[in-house]
Design a protein around this motif. Structure first.
Motif, PDB file in Angstrom:
ATOM      1  N   LYS A 247      -3.955   6.710   8.289  1.00 36.32           N
ATOM      2  CA  LYS A 247      -2.494   6.659   8.319  1.00 36.32           C
ATOM      3  C   LYS A 247      -1.932   6.814   9.718  1.00 36.32           C
ATOM      4  CE  LYS A 247      -1.949   8.109   3.542  1.00 36.32           C
ATOM      5  NZ  LYS A 247      -1.662   9.196   2.600  1.00 36.32           N
ATOM      6  N   SER A 248      -2.762   7.286  10.642  1.00 36.96           N
ATOM      7  CA  SER A 248      -2.300   7.410  12.031  1.00 36.96           C
ATOM      8  C   SER A 248      -2.353   6.071  12.759  1.00 36.96           C
ATOM      9  CB  SER A 248      -3.166   8.433  12.778  1.00 36.96           C
ATOM     10  OG  SER A 248      -4.521   8.030  12.809  1.00 36.96           O
ATOM     11  N   ALA A 249      -3.056   5.102  12.173  1.00 37.09           N
ATOM     12  CA  ALA A 249      -3.141   3.772  12.785  1.00 37.09           C
ATOM     13  C   ALA A 249      -2.019   2.920  12.226  1.00 37.09           C
ATOM     14  CB  ALA A 249      -4.506   3.151  12.486  1.00 37.09           C
ATOM     15  N   GLY A 250      -0.870   2.984  12.867  1.00 38.47           N
ATOM     16  CA  GLY A 250       0.338   2.370  12.329  1.00 38.47           C
ATOM     17  C   GLY A 250       0.261   0.880  12.132  1.00 38.47           C
ATOM     18  N   ALA A 251      -0.583   0.189  12.903  1.00 39.38           N
ATOM     19  CA  ALA A 251      -0.635  -1.270  12.827  1.00 39.38           C
ATOM     20  C   ALA A 251      -1.154  -1.765  11.486  1.00 39.38           C
ATOM     21  CB  ALA A 251      -1.504  -1.823  13.952  1.00 39.38           C
ATOM     22  N   THR A 252      -1.868  -0.913  10.722  1.00 42.44           N
ATOM     23  CA  THR A 252      -2.367  -1.338   9.414  1.00 42.44           C
ATOM     24  C   THR A 252      -1.467  -0.842   8.277  1.00 42.44           C
ATOM     25  OG1 THR A 252      -3.821   0.600   9.170  1.00 42.44           O
ATOM     26  CG2 THR A 252      -4.754  -1.357  10.229  1.00 42.44           C
ATOM     27  N   SER A 253      -0.353  -0.201   8.607  1.00 50.22           N
ATOM     28  CA  SER A 253       0.561   0.244   7.558  1.00 50.22           C
ATOM     29  C   SER A 253       1.327  -0.951   7.008  1.00 50.22           C
ATOM     30  CB  SER A 253       1.532   1.301   8.084  1.00 50.22           C
ATOM     31  OG  SER A 253       2.553   0.718   8.869  1.00 50.22           O
ATOM     32  N   ILE A 254       1.604  -0.917   5.721  1.00 48.38           N
ATOM     33  CA  ILE A 254       2.339  -2.014   5.093  1.00 48.38           C
ATOM     34  C   ILE A 254       3.756  -2.080   5.653  1.00 48.38           C
ATOM     35  CG2 ILE A 254       3.006  -3.042   2.902  1.00 48.38           C
ATOM     36  CD1 ILE A 254      -0.063  -2.687   3.439  1.00 48.38           C
ATOM     37  N   GLN A 255       4.319  -0.913   5.939  1.00 41.99           N
ATOM     38  CA  GLN A 255       5.668  -0.896   6.501  1.00 41.99           C
ATOM     39  C   GLN A 255       5.721  -1.660   7.824  1.00 41.99           C
ATOM     40  OE1 GLN A 255       7.375   2.142   8.970  1.00 41.99           O
ATOM     41  NE2 GLN A 255       8.773   2.721   7.331  1.00 41.99           N
ATOM     42  N   PHE A 256       4.749  -1.417   8.705  1.00 43.57           N
ATOM     43  CA  PHE A 256       4.697  -2.112  10.005  1.00 43.57           C
ATOM     44  C   PHE A 256       4.564  -3.620   9.797  1.00 43.57           C
ATOM     45  CE2 PHE A 256       2.289  -4.002  13.475  1.00 43.57           C
ATOM     46  CZ  PHE A 256       3.011  -3.598  14.587  1.00 43.57           C
ATOM     47  N   MET A 257       3.714  -4.015   8.871  1.00 47.45           N
ATOM     48  CA  MET A 257       3.493  -5.439   8.628  1.00 47.45           C
ATOM     49  C   MET A 257       4.728  -6.111   8.069  1.00 47.45           C
ATOM     50  SD  MET A 257      -0.392  -5.435   7.156  1.00 47.45           S
ATOM     51  CE  MET A 257      -1.719  -4.760   8.169  1.00 47.45           C
ATOM     52  N   ARG A 258       5.435  -5.407   7.198  1.00 49.60           N
ATOM     53  CA  ARG A 258       6.678  -5.980   6.647  1.00 49.60           C
ATOM     54  C   ARG A 258       7.706  -6.181   7.750  1.00 49.60           C
ATOM     55  NH1 ARG A 258       8.702  -2.645   1.553  1.00 49.60           N
ATOM     56  NH2 ARG A 258      10.238  -4.348   1.585  1.00 49.60           N
ATOM     57  N   LYS A 259       7.824  -5.196   8.640  1.00 51.05           N
ATOM     58  CA  LYS A 259       8.773  -5.320   9.747  1.00 51.05           C
ATOM     59  C   LYS A 259       8.360  -6.431  10.713  1.00 51.05           C
ATOM     60  CE  LYS A 259      10.475  -0.550   9.708  1.00 51.05           C
ATOM     61  NZ  LYS A 259      10.555   0.746  10.443  1.00 51.05           N
ATOM     62  N   SER A 260       7.051  -6.734  10.717  1.00 51.72           N
ATOM     63  CA  SER A 260       6.551  -7.806  11.581  1.00 51.72           C
ATOM     64  C   SER A 260       6.682  -9.181  10.930  1.00 51.72           C
ATOM     65  CB  SER A 260       5.081  -7.542  11.935  1.00 51.72           C
ATOM     66  OG  SER A 260       4.937  -6.296  12.590  1.00 51.72           O
ATOM     67  N   GLY A 261       7.234  -9.202   9.724  1.00 51.73           N
ATOM     68  CA  GLY A 261       7.463 -10.479   9.046  1.00 51.73           C
ATOM     69  C   GLY A 261       6.394 -10.894   8.060  1.00 51.73           C
ATOM     70  N   LYS A 262       5.410 -10.025   7.815  1.00 52.05           N
ATOM     71  CA  LYS A 262       4.350 -10.374   6.877  1.00 52.05           C
ATOM     72  C   LYS A 262       4.896 -10.401   5.446  1.00 52.05           C
ATOM     73  CE  LYS A 262       0.894 -10.347   9.879  1.00 52.05           C
ATOM     74  NZ  LYS A 262       0.136 -11.591  10.228  1.00 52.05           N
ATOM     75  N   LYS A 263       4.427 -11.366   4.679  1.00 55.26           N
ATOM     76  CA  LYS A 263       4.783 -11.471   3.276  1.00 55.26           C
ATOM     77  C   LYS A 263       3.662 -10.879   2.414  1.00 55.26           C
ATOM     78  CE  LYS A 263       7.541 -15.654   4.004  1.00 55.26           C
ATOM     79  NZ  LYS A 263       7.730 -17.080   3.631  1.00 55.26           N
ATOM     80  N   LYS A 264       3.974 -10.749   1.146  1.00 57.55           N
ATOM     81  CA  LYS A 264       2.996 -10.197   0.206  1.00 57.55           C
ATOM     82  C   LYS A 264       1.683 -10.971   0.270  1.00 57.55           C
ATOM     83  CE  LYS A 264       3.649 -11.417  -3.966  1.00 57.55           C
ATOM     84  NZ  LYS A 264       4.211 -11.598  -5.325  1.00 57.55           N
ATOM     85  N   GLU A 265       1.759 -12.288   0.282  1.00 55.38           N
ATOM     86  CA  GLU A 265       0.559 -13.118   0.300  1.00 55.38           C
ATOM     87  C   GLU A 265      -0.258 -12.912   1.580  1.00 55.38           C
ATOM     88  OE1 GLU A 265       3.567 -14.660  -2.423  1.00 55.38           O
ATOM     89  OE2 GLU A 265       3.626 -14.170  -0.266  1.00 55.38           O
ATOM     90  N   ASP A 266       0.432 -12.686   2.703  1.00 56.18           N
ATOM     91  CA  ASP A 266      -0.261 -12.458   3.973  1.00 56.18           C
ATOM     92  C   ASP A 266      -1.110 -11.195   3.918  1.00 56.18           C
ATOM     93  OD1 ASP A 266       1.007 -14.689   5.148  1.00 56.18           O
ATOM     94  OD2 ASP A 266       2.771 -13.466   5.624  1.00 56.18           O
ATOM     95  N   ILE A 267      -0.573 -10.169   3.280  1.00 54.83           N
ATOM     96  CA  ILE A 267      -1.279  -8.893   3.201  1.00 54.83           C
ATOM     97  C   ILE A 267      -2.510  -9.014   2.306  1.00 54.83           C
ATOM     98  CG2 ILE A 267      -1.079  -6.513   2.356  1.00 54.83           C
ATOM     99  CD1 ILE A 267       1.855  -6.615   3.380  1.00 54.83           C
ATOM    100  N   TYR A 268      -2.356  -9.694   1.172  1.00 52.56           N
ATOM    101  CA  TYR A 268      -3.510  -9.896   0.306  1.00 52.56           C
ATOM    102  C   TYR A 268      -4.583 -10.722   1.007  1.00 52.56           C
ATOM    103  CZ  TYR A 268      -1.091  -7.932  -3.753  1.00 52.56           C
ATOM    104  OH  TYR A 268      -0.456  -7.088  -4.631  1.00 52.56           O
ATOM    105  N   MET A 269      -4.176 -11.746   1.766  1.00 52.08           N
ATOM    106  CA  MET A 269      -5.152 -12.566   2.489  1.00 52.08           C
ATOM    107  C   MET A 269      -5.897 -11.746   3.536  1.00 52.08           C
ATOM    108  SD  MET A 269      -3.712 -16.444   3.019  1.00 52.08           S
ATOM    109  CE  MET A 269      -2.144 -16.001   3.754  1.00 52.08           C
ATOM    110  N   MET A 270      -5.186 -10.842   4.206  1.00 48.33           N
ATOM    111  CA  MET A 270      -5.819 -10.014   5.224  1.00 48.33           C
ATOM    112  C   MET A 270      -6.859  -9.091   4.601  1.00 48.33           C
ATOM    113  SD  MET A 270      -4.060  -7.492   8.050  1.00 48.33           S
ATOM    114  CE  MET A 270      -3.148  -8.868   8.754  1.00 48.33           C
ATOM    115  N   ILE A 271      -6.525  -8.497   3.466  1.00 54.98           N
ATOM    116  CA  ILE A 271      -7.481  -7.621   2.778  1.00 54.98           C
ATOM    117  C   ILE A 271      -8.717  -8.419   2.378  1.00 54.98           C
ATOM    118  CG2 ILE A 271      -7.888  -6.227   0.713  1.00 54.98           C
ATOM    119  CD1 ILE A 271      -4.942  -5.372   0.866  1.00 54.98           C
ATOM    120  N   GLY A 272      -8.505  -9.612   1.842  1.00 59.68           N
ATOM    121  CA  GLY A 272      -9.620 -10.455   1.456  1.00 59.68           C
ATOM    122  C   GLY A 272     -10.509 -10.805   2.643  1.00 59.68           C
TER     123      GLY A 272
END
Length: 291
Positions: A247-272
């Motif tokens: 949780k200290s690595a902010g770049a992998t937080s969903i909140q950071f990714m949403r603010k960076s413009g990532k969509k739901k599908e982008d996050i699932y693709m990254m996990i995959g």
């Protein structure tokens, strides 16, 4: 296939949820479907120093954004505070602690973390206070459960069947009540799972030792079914550098990714991609064949 009743997603709101937390929920979701179990959202909020309302709100925001469903538990911060906070179950934790105390299984300890680290090269507790007979009501003392590394502890694993293990050294005489008077994680987790009727516990492989500790603990709390639960320890999601997420690595937080413009599908693709899956996964359901 074994049908189970209830599993849980149990984040600690000490930071914003990250990709690893989401992967844990994905695994929990698909196992619940396979075994026809419902999912409980259980938020562990007794860490007064680290738990913040904004982190609790982030849990609901993230689950809603990624459309991660659950069946039981709070729907928002207000609902959580009024009905589901661990502070609502303090009486249950107190009962468990009293059972352990009356059974002569506890001892008071005033060792600091630094002192424990100095006494053993790996930071294992050496039993320094076991025979000192410190008063339980003495200020700045924790309560430890007499537990060593040599006793066999068994539980049922969803994939591997019957497993027998021993407590890791770091959990020797583990703490059940902290110096601030609040119950510690191992105790609250057992009591909460019993309280809600959880019978499938899904967690990362880094918490394998906690499973052993909690099964051991449950066997000293009077008649209960915790040791008959089914457990599943999933692999930990790691970044491309093979580092565990935190949780200290902010770049992998969903909140950071949403603010960076990532969509739901982008996050699932990254996990995959981080799991090494060759196909492009864009939804929760598509993970089913990999769990």
């Amino acid at each position: 296939m074994t049908n189970l009743k209830l599993t849980r997603f149990a984040p600690t709101p000490s930071g914003f949820l990250h990709l690893g937390n989401v992967y844990s929920f994905i695994v929990t979701y698909h196992l619940s479907k396979k075994h026809q179990a419902k999912i409980l959202l259980r938020i562990d909020d007794l860490d007064r120093e680290r738990v913040k309302n904004r982190y609790i709100e982030d849990i609901f925001d993230t689950l809603n954004f990624l459309e991660l469903p659950y069946d039981l538990g709070p729907k928002n911060l207000k609902d959580f505070k009024s009905s589901f906070s661990q502070s609502e179950r303090m009486g249950q934790y107190a009962k468990a602690l009293e059972i352990l105390r009356q059974s002569k299984l506890l001892f008071a300890c005033d060792c600091s973390r630094k002192k424990v680290e100095k006494m053993h090269p790996k930071g294992y507790y050496t039993g320094f206070c076991r025979n000192r007979k410190l008063p339980f009501d003495q200020n700045e003392t924790s309560w430890r459960l007499k537990a060593d590394m040599h006793q066999d502890i068994s539980f049922k694993d969803l994939n591997e069947g019957h497993i027998v293990g021993k407590l890791p050294g770091i959990l020797t005489d583990f703490i059940v009540r902290k110096k601030d008077g609040l119950p510690a994680y191992q105790l609250t987790s057992v009591v909460d799972d019993l309280y809600f009727g959880v019978d499938l516990v899904v967690r990362g492989k880094d918490l394998f030792g906690s499973t052993l500790a909690q099964v051991f603990l449950s066997e000293h709390l009077g008649p209960n079914a915790f040791a008959q639960n089914t457990f599943y320890h999933h692999y930990l999601l790691q970044d491309p550098n093979n580092q565990k997420l935190s949780k200290s690595a902010g770049a992998t937080s969903i909140q950071f990714m949403r603010k960076s413009g990532k969509k739901k599908e982008d996050i699932y693709m990254m996990i995959g991609e981080w799991l090494g899956v060759k196909e492009r996964i864009k939804s929760l359901e598509e993970f089913g064949r990999y769990v």
